[in-house]
Design a protein around this motif. Structure first.
Motif, short mmCIF file in Angstrom:
data_model
loop_
_atom_site.label_atom_id
_atom_site.label_comp_id
_atom_site.label_asym_id
_atom_site.label_seq_id
_atom_site.Cartn_x
_atom_site.Cartn_y
_atom_site.Cartn_z
N LEU A 18 0.83 -1.21 0.00
CA LEU A 18 0.00 0.00 0.00
C LEU A 18 0.86 1.25 0.00
O LEU A 18 0.54 2.25 -0.67
N THR A 19 1.96 1.23 0.75
CA THR A 19 2.83 2.40 0.84
C THR A 19 3.55 2.66 -0.48
O THR A 19 3.61 3.79 -0.96
N LEU A 20 4.10 1.62 -1.08
CA LEU A 20 4.88 1.78 -2.30
C LEU A 20 4.00 2.14 -3.50
O LEU A 20 4.44 2.84 -4.41
N LEU A 21 2.76 1.66 -3.49
CA LEU A 21 1.85 1.94 -4.61
C LEU A 21 0.93 3.13 -4.32
O LEU A 21 -0.03 3.36 -5.06
N ALA A 22 1.21 3.87 -3.27
CA ALA A 22 0.36 5.00 -2.88
C ALA A 22 0.12 6.01 -4.00
O ALA A 22 -1.00 6.52 -4.14
N PRO A 23 1.13 6.36 -4.84
CA PRO A 23 0.84 7.31 -5.92
C PRO A 23 -0.27 6.87 -6.85
O PRO A 23 -1.01 7.70 -7.38
N PHE A 24 -0.43 5.55 -7.05
CA PHE A 24 -1.53 5.04 -7.88
C PHE A 24 -2.83 4.98 -7.08
O PHE A 24 -3.89 5.40 -7.56
N ILE A 25 -2.75 4.45 -5.86
CA ILE A 25 -3.95 4.24 -5.04
C ILE A 25 -4.63 5.56 -4.69
O ILE A 25 -5.86 5.66 -4.67
N LEU A 26 -3.83 6.59 -4.42
CA LEU A 26 -4.37 7.87 -3.96
C LEU A 26 -4.77 8.81 -5.10
O LEU A 26 -5.21 9.92 -4.84
N ASN A 27 -4.60 8.36 -6.35
CA ASN A 27 -5.01 9.17 -7.50
C ASN A 27 -6.00 8.40 -8.36
O ASN A 27 -5.71 8.09 -9.53
N PRO A 28 -7.17 8.06 -7.83
CA PRO A 28 -8.10 7.23 -8.61
C PRO A 28 -8.84 7.97 -9.71
O PRO A 28 -9.39 7.34 -10.62
N PHE A 29 -8.87 9.30 -9.64
CA PHE A 29 -9.69 10.07 -10.58
C PHE A 29 -8.81 10.83 -11.57
O PHE A 29 -7.72 11.29 -11.21
N PRO A 30 -9.26 10.98 -12.81
CA PRO A 30 -8.49 11.75 -13.81
C PRO A 30 -8.21 13.17 -13.33
O PRO A 30 -9.02 13.77 -12.62
N THR A 31 -7.08 13.69 -13.75
CA THR A 31 -6.62 14.99 -13.25
C THR A 31 -7.60 16.12 -13.53
O THR A 31 -7.79 17.02 -12.71
N SER A 33 -10.90 15.88 -14.04
CA SER A 33 -12.29 15.59 -13.71
C SER A 33 -12.72 16.35 -12.46
O SER A 33 -11.89 16.81 -11.67
N ALA A 34 -14.03 16.45 -12.27
CA ALA A 34 -14.56 17.13 -11.09
C ALA A 34 -14.20 16.38 -9.81
O ALA A 34 -14.04 16.98 -8.74
N MET A 35 -14.04 15.06 -9.91
CA MET A 35 -13.72 14.24 -8.74
C MET A 35 -12.25 14.29 -8.36
O MET A 35 -11.85 13.69 -7.36
N ALA A 36 -11.44 14.97 -9.18
CA ALA A 36 -10.00 15.09 -8.85
C ALA A 36 -9.79 15.80 -7.52
O ALA A 36 -8.70 15.73 -6.94
N GLN A 37 -10.83 16.48 -7.05
CA GLN A 37 -10.79 17.12 -5.73
C GLN A 37 -10.45 16.11 -4.63
O GLN A 37 -9.85 16.46 -3.61
N PHE A 38 -10.81 14.84 -4.86
CA PHE A 38 -10.62 13.82 -3.84
C PHE A 38 -9.31 13.04 -4.03
O PHE A 38 -9.04 12.11 -3.28
N ASN A 39 -8.52 13.40 -5.01
CA ASN A 39 -7.20 12.78 -5.18
C ASN A 39 -6.26 13.27 -4.08
O ASN A 39 -6.33 14.43 -3.65
N ALA A 40 -5.38 12.40 -3.63
CA ALA A 40 -4.43 12.78 -2.58
C ALA A 40 -3.02 12.30 -2.90
O ALA A 40 -2.19 12.20 -2.01
N GLY A 41 -2.75 12.01 -4.17
CA GLY A 41 -1.47 11.44 -4.53
C GLY A 41 -0.42 12.45 -4.91
O GLY A 41 0.37 12.21 -5.83
N TYR A 42 -0.38 13.58 -4.23
CA TYR A 42 0.69 14.53 -4.52
C TYR A 42 1.70 14.53 -3.37
O TYR A 42 1.37 14.20 -2.22
N PRO A 43 2.96 14.86 -3.65
CA PRO A 43 4.07 14.60 -2.71
C PRO A 43 3.87 15.12 -1.30
O PRO A 43 4.09 14.39 -0.33
N ASP A 44 3.46 16.37 -1.15
CA ASP A 44 3.39 16.96 0.19
C ASP A 44 2.43 16.18 1.08
O ASP A 44 2.75 15.87 2.24
N LEU A 45 1.26 15.83 0.56
CA LEU A 45 0.28 15.12 1.38
C LEU A 45 0.72 13.69 1.65
O LEU A 45 0.55 13.18 2.77
N MET A 46 1.29 13.02 0.67
CA MET A 46 1.76 11.65 0.90
C MET A 46 2.87 11.62 1.94
O MET A 46 2.94 10.70 2.77
#
Length: 403
Positions: A18-31, A33-46
């Motif tokens: 889960l930790t190593l694949l976090a960039p994929f897991i935390l970015n489920p929505f297209p950049t 899209s309206a749902m990109a608000q719920f993406n969390a796969g950017y460096p600072d937050l991770m």
């Protein structure tokens, strides 16, 4: 594997994946899209996910395993950050010496505070740790910022300046925290269709350290020392009546927990070379208590889940403003759209604390064992459904309704 039984090895492997694949897991929505608000796969937050995960895992050794509730662990977080930045100022931007010093200084500081605080238990212990943390905050904010021996730089925060010695900083070394030349801000972006995935060096350094810290926590939980700490939590008075001195065990747990907090503080400075007194406030200590309880105190994975839960929703809810809400509900008639936005407005943006508080209250009421208990209930429910289906099949009973 690694001295762990099958169950703990499986848990460690799951955390690693889960930790190593976090960039994929935390970015489920297209950049876009309206749902990109719920993406969390950017460096600072991770980075914050794993750093506060380390902080919570360490706190759980004291609170979840030993039963001592500390409201002063932010002091060790702040001390770790200050120590790391001082190492940057004096030696170089290499993060290894900074992290090592942060852990050592936090350990010594926690030894001092723990030696005094552990003379009391229960609420008196909690108040003592809170008092020490607030004294530490006051010292960092004012007393130690005296121009004659400026150790903390007061409210401005301690940072690295061009005229600092940095005696080991090479001419070609990055002018930012780095790991033997690899900048902590180095990021590779992988574009796959409408998705963008960020792979940040700083995140993976923190992630590897978190997995090592998690492994050490498992070994502590399963060791005779961990069994002694559980006995202290169960009935310390009875243990004292048998003539066993529990003070060394509780002090050791306090110091280990403080070193985990110092490690988290050092990593915070390694990701952003700035240390401020706000990291030592009582609210930071309260936050790690919430993380541990929310995830499941006394469990291995619970504090990590709690840290991720709080940091994720804190970030998501705080970003939702009226413009975002109007975009979501634009399909409604104008009057109804404005009414819905007005209702939701107090719970997002600056009001994210209210929403997080309600979520925390619901978890505590319906899942006293935290998120881990919720996962266990779901697993038991699925096993029950699967077992029922197997029984029906073996007895020849049909699960379809009779016509």
């Amino acid at each position: 594997m690694f001295g762990l039984d099958k169950k703990d090895t499986s848990l460690l492997i799951v955390v690693a994946i889960l930790t190593l694949l976090a960039p994929f897991i935390l970015n489920p929505f297209p950049t876009d899209s309206a749902m990109a608000q719920f993406n969390a796969g950017y460096p600072d937050l991770m980075q914050r996910f794993v750093i506060f995960g380390i902080f919570a895992v360490g706190f759980n050794i004291l609170f979840g395993l030993t039963g001592y509730l500390s409201f002063g662990h932010a002091a060790f977080l702040g001390v770790g950050s200050y120590s790391a930045v001082w190492m940057f100022k004096l030696l170089s931007y290499n993060i290894i010496p900074a992290i090592v010093l942060a852990v050592i200084i936090a350990g010594l500081f926690s030894l001092l505070i723990g030696y005094v605080s552990l003379r009391r238990s229960g609420i008196y212990f909690s108040i003592l740790t809170l008092a020490f943390a607030q004294m530490s905050f006051a010292l960092a904010y004012s007393v130690l910022s005296n121009p004659k021996f400026n150790l903390t730089n007061g409210e401005t925060g301690l940072q690295v300046y061009n005229d600092d010695p940095q005696i080991l900083q090479g001419a070609n070394a990055p002018d930012l925290p780095h790991l033997f030349g690899l900048s902590m801000r180095s990021t590779y972006t992988l574009d796959i269709g409408p998705w963008a995935f960020d792979f940040n060096a700083g995140y993976y350094v923190c992630a590897i350290i978190m997995m090592v810290a998690f492994y050490i926590a498992i070994r502590i939980f399963r060791s005779p020392f961990g069994m002694m700490l559980r006995a202290v939590k169960s009935n310390q008075q009875r243990m004292n009546y048998t003539g066993l001195n529990t003070r060394p065990y509780t002090l050791a747990a306090f110091v280990i927990s403080g070193m985990y907090a110092g490690l988290a503080g050092g990593l915070m400075a390694a990701m952003d070379p700035l240390a401020g007194a706000e990291r030592m406030q009582w609210t930071a200590s309260g936050e790690v208590v919430l993380m541990t309880i929310l995830g499941g105190a006394g469990t291995l994975i619970g504090p990590v889940l709690g840290a991720g839960f709080i940091k994720y929703f804190e970030n998501i809810f705080s970003k939702i403003n009226d413009n975002v809400l109007h975009g979501w509900f634009a399909f409604l008639p104008d009057g109804l759209e404005d009414a819905v936005v007005t209702i939701i407005h107090p719970f997002v943006g600056k009001g994210w604390h209210l929403t997080l508080g309600i979520m925390f209250m619901l978890v505590v009421i319906f899942l006293p064992g935290g998120l881990v208990e919720g996962g266990q209930r779901l697993a038991a429910w699925f096993r029950g459904k699967r077992g029922k289906a197997s029984d029906d099949k073996s007895t020849g009973k049909s699960t379809e309704p009779a016509e």
